[in-house]
Design an enzyme around this catalytic site. Structure first.
Site, short mmCIF file in Angstrom:
data_model
loop_
_atom_site.label_atom_id
_atom_site.label_comp_id
_atom_site.label_asym_id
_atom_site.label_seq_id
_atom_site.Cartn_x
_atom_site.Cartn_y
_atom_site.Cartn_z
N ARG A 111 -12.73 -8.92 1.07
CA ARG A 111 -12.40 -8.92 2.49
C ARG A 111 -13.66 -9.09 3.36
O ARG A 111 -13.63 -9.77 4.38
CB ARG A 111 -11.66 -7.62 2.85
CG ARG A 111 -10.20 -7.73 2.52
CD ARG A 111 -9.51 -6.40 2.30
NE ARG A 111 -8.24 -6.66 1.65
CZ ARG A 111 -7.08 -6.87 2.29
NH1 ARG A 111 -7.04 -6.77 3.59
NH2 ARG A 111 -6.00 -7.16 1.63
N ARG A 113 -10.80 3.46 5.73
CA ARG A 113 -9.34 3.35 5.68
C ARG A 113 -8.84 3.74 4.29
O ARG A 113 -7.75 4.29 4.14
CB ARG A 113 -8.90 1.91 6.03
CG ARG A 113 -7.41 1.79 6.19
CD ARG A 113 -6.99 0.43 6.75
NE ARG A 113 -7.23 -0.64 5.78
CZ ARG A 113 -7.00 -1.92 6.04
NH1 ARG A 113 -6.56 -2.30 7.22
NH2 ARG A 113 -7.22 -2.84 5.12
N ARG A 136 0.87 -1.19 0.00
CA ARG A 136 0.00 0.00 0.00
C ARG A 136 0.90 1.23 0.00
O ARG A 136 2.09 1.13 0.30
CB ARG A 136 -0.88 0.00 1.26
CG ARG A 136 -1.90 -1.10 1.25
CD ARG A 136 -2.70 -1.11 2.55
NE ARG A 136 -3.54 -2.29 2.61
CZ ARG A 136 -3.85 -2.94 3.72
NH1 ARG A 136 -3.41 -2.52 4.89
NH2 ARG A 136 -4.63 -4.00 3.69
N1 GDP Z 1 -1.36 -16.63 8.00
C1 GDP Z 1 -0.86 -15.40 7.93
N2 GDP Z 1 -1.67 -14.35 7.80
C2 GDP Z 1 -1.12 -13.12 7.75
C3 GDP Z 1 0.27 -12.91 7.82
N3 GDP Z 1 0.52 -11.57 7.74
C4 GDP Z 1 -0.68 -10.98 7.63
N4 GDP Z 1 -1.67 -11.89 7.63
C5 GDP Z 1 -3.11 -11.70 7.58
O1 GDP Z 1 -3.49 -11.40 6.25
C6 GDP Z 1 -4.67 -10.64 6.28
C7 GDP Z 1 -4.54 -9.49 5.33
O2 GDP Z 1 -3.56 -8.59 5.78
P1 GDP Z 1 -3.33 -7.21 5.05
O3 GDP Z 1 -3.18 -7.45 3.60
O4 GDP Z 1 -2.23 -6.49 5.74
O5 GDP Z 1 -4.71 -6.47 5.22
P2 GDP Z 1 -5.54 -5.92 6.48
O6 GDP Z 1 -5.80 -7.04 7.42
O7 GDP Z 1 -6.75 -5.41 5.83
O8 GDP Z 1 -4.73 -4.81 7.10
C8 GDP Z 1 -4.87 -10.23 7.74
O9 GDP Z 1 -5.87 -11.08 8.28
C9 GDP Z 1 -3.57 -10.50 8.40
O10 GDP Z 1 -3.73 -10.87 9.76
C10 GDP Z 1 1.10 -14.05 7.97
O11 GDP Z 1 2.32 -13.98 8.05
N5 GDP Z 1 0.49 -15.25 8.00
N1 ADP Z 2 -12.29 1.14 17.71
C1 ADP Z 2 -12.24 1.78 16.53
N2 ADP Z 2 -13.20 2.68 16.22
C2 ADP Z 2 -13.17 3.31 15.03
N3 ADP Z 2 -12.24 3.13 14.06
C3 ADP Z 2 -11.28 2.24 14.32
C4 ADP Z 2 -11.21 1.54 15.54
N4 ADP Z 2 -10.15 0.71 15.50
C5 ADP Z 2 -9.55 0.92 14.30
N5 ADP Z 2 -10.22 1.84 13.58
C6 ADP Z 2 -9.93 2.29 12.22
O1 ADP Z 2 -10.37 1.26 11.34
C7 ADP Z 2 -9.50 1.15 10.21
C8 ADP Z 2 -8.97 -0.27 10.11
O2 ADP Z 2 -8.06 -0.51 11.16
P1 ADP Z 2 -6.73 -1.37 10.96
O3 ADP Z 2 -5.96 -1.26 12.23
O4 ADP Z 2 -6.06 -0.97 9.69
O5 ADP Z 2 -7.37 -2.84 10.80
P2 ADP Z 2 -6.72 -4.25 10.49
O6 ADP Z 2 -5.25 -4.13 10.75
O7 ADP Z 2 -7.41 -5.19 11.41
O8 ADP Z 2 -7.03 -4.53 9.06
C9 ADP Z 2 -8.41 2.19 10.40
O9 ADP Z 2 -8.71 3.31 9.61
C10 ADP Z 2 -8.47 2.51 11.89
O10 ADP Z 2 -8.06 3.83 12.15
#
Ligand code: GDP
Ligand code: ADP
Length: 381
Positions: free
Chosen positions: A277, A266, A173
């Protein structure tokens, strides 16, 4: 691994094994384990895997696949075979916080990896004096706030927590940095690394591969920090099934609508990716509630309240900003010594009246993680 059983007496070989000349070089040691002799190389040669194995029945040498992070600088050392499944290696002339290593040769992890990889396998596991805090596995659907909570924890307690940087085949990203948020990697390379046993776990998530390398967890542990893994539910299941002990936390959204709102707000995904997702989130939420997988479920409604709950689970308070365990006293190991053992204690003999002891009676963990719960002290008889 539970409490260690009584130890098998070490069988450290000299230059010959079953009539075969081991051709040991300086700083090399040889340990017999059943019909094999493991030669542990004493050089720092980066091109050498450091380990070779003699099959004493056929006289054949094999270079095994070596997993785990190997010790740096590895010259003089002494070793002992424990429980017929791992070799304890103590470095000479070193500090107690980096002197103790285990080379696993026949543990459950090694047997599983041998089956998977179809080669001879050994794995390093660093020995930790004291009880290193267990790694933390955080899972939950995309957009629930895992990253936000992890960042809050790392910002407030920078010396306490370290993030396990996963590998992924998805594109970065805009604000993501290679090696910080993820190791962004080509699919072919990642598949090859998975085949060669570099990953503790991996899974296909939202159409891309994600995985935690053994090294990613070791790097954090070696910095003396508690490791946080942000991985999906499949990954959490794999870690649960492995011998890596951890605390498993599932983050739940207050509602599906709120999850969708956060994901859209986000602004990092296309409409198509958001749909994917959200579809996957349904299954993840069901699996998150499956019995026995997660130790704690956190509902991330109000962020501050959720963060406070997370800290409660981890037993940390606002006033803490250092490593929670009392660090053990670092001892200096002599330039040369030999090892002997009495039950679960290893005596480090170096000719002085006072003796150093490595106590393994509370030993736990092991590859693909560290071997924890060790104690080292000076004993004046
Ligand atoms: N099994 C596994 N899942 C992962 C790993 N790293 C990230 N993920 C998972 O992949 C999913 C997608 O992550 P990401 O692309 O960063 O998107 P986000 O969860 O929307 O922030 C999330 O559920 C993460 O927890 C890994 O090393 N192993
Ligand atoms: N408790 C909450 N209330 C409102 N917004 C939240 C809260 N927790 C996280 N966010 C927002 O939600 C979005 C997704 O959070 P993020 O940490 O990127 O999720 P994930 O890592 O689980 O994918 C971000 O923009 C974050 O700032």
């Amino acid at each position: 691994m539970g409490k260690a059983a009584a130890f098998f007496v070490a069988d450290v070989e000299r230059s010959f094994s079953n009539g075969f000349d081991l051709k040991l070089k300086d700083f090399e040691t040889a340990v017999a384990v059943g019909s094999k002799t493991y030669v542990i190389c004493g050089t720092d040669d980066p091109t050498s895997s450091g380990i070779r194995i003699l099959n004493k029945l056929t006289g054949e040498w094999v270079i095994p696949t070596v997993l785990g992070t190997k010790p740096e600088s590895f010259k003089g050392h002494s070793c002992v075979l424990l429980n017929k499944d791992r070799i304890l290696i103590i470095k000479h002339n070193s500090k107690s916080n980096e002197s103790v290593w285990f080379l696993e040769v026949d543990t459950q992890f090694i047997r599983d990896q041998k089956k998977k990889l179809g080669t001879e396998v050994v794995s390093w596991s660093k020995g930790v004096i004291g009880n290193a805090e267990l790694p933390l596995v955080i899972s939950g659907p995309s957009g629930v706030g895992k990253g936000t909570l992890i960042n809050m924890l790392m910002k407030e307690f920078p010396s306490m927590f370290g993030f396990s940087v996963s590998h992924t085949t998805r594109a970065p990203r805009e604000k993501e940095q290679n090696g910080v948020h993820y190791h962004f990697i080509n699919r072919d390379v990642m598949e090859e690394d998975i085949r060669s046993g570099k990953f503790l776990e991996f899974a296909a998530v939202h159409g891309n591969l994600y995985g935690t390398s053994i090294e990613a967890v070791d790097v954090v542990a070696d910095a003396g920090k508690r490791c946080i893994l942000d991985i999906d539910v499949q990954g959490a299941r794999s870690v649960r099934a492995s011998s890596l002990e951890a605390i498993f936390i599932f983050v739940h959204p207050p509602s599906f609508e709120e999850l969708e709102k956060r994901l859209r707000a986000r602004g990092t995904e296309t409409e198509e990716q958001i749909h994917k997702r959200l579809r996957n989130a349904k299954a993840e939420l069901e699996q998150g509630n499956s019995p026995g997988l997660f130790d704690h479920i956190l509902v991330n409604n109000d962020l501050e309240a959720c963060y406070k709950q997370l800290k409660n689970i981890l037993g940390i308070s606002e006033s803490m900003n250092t490593v929670p365990t009392t660090p053990s006293k670092v001892l200096d190991l002599p330039v040369d010594f030999s090892l002997s053992q009495i039950n679960e204690k290893i005596l480090i003999n170096h000719g002085a009246a006072e003796q150093m002891v490595l106590d393994l009676s509370l030993m736990k963990g092991g590859a693909p993680g560290r071997t924890r719960g060790l104690d080292m002290y000076v004993f004046d008889p």
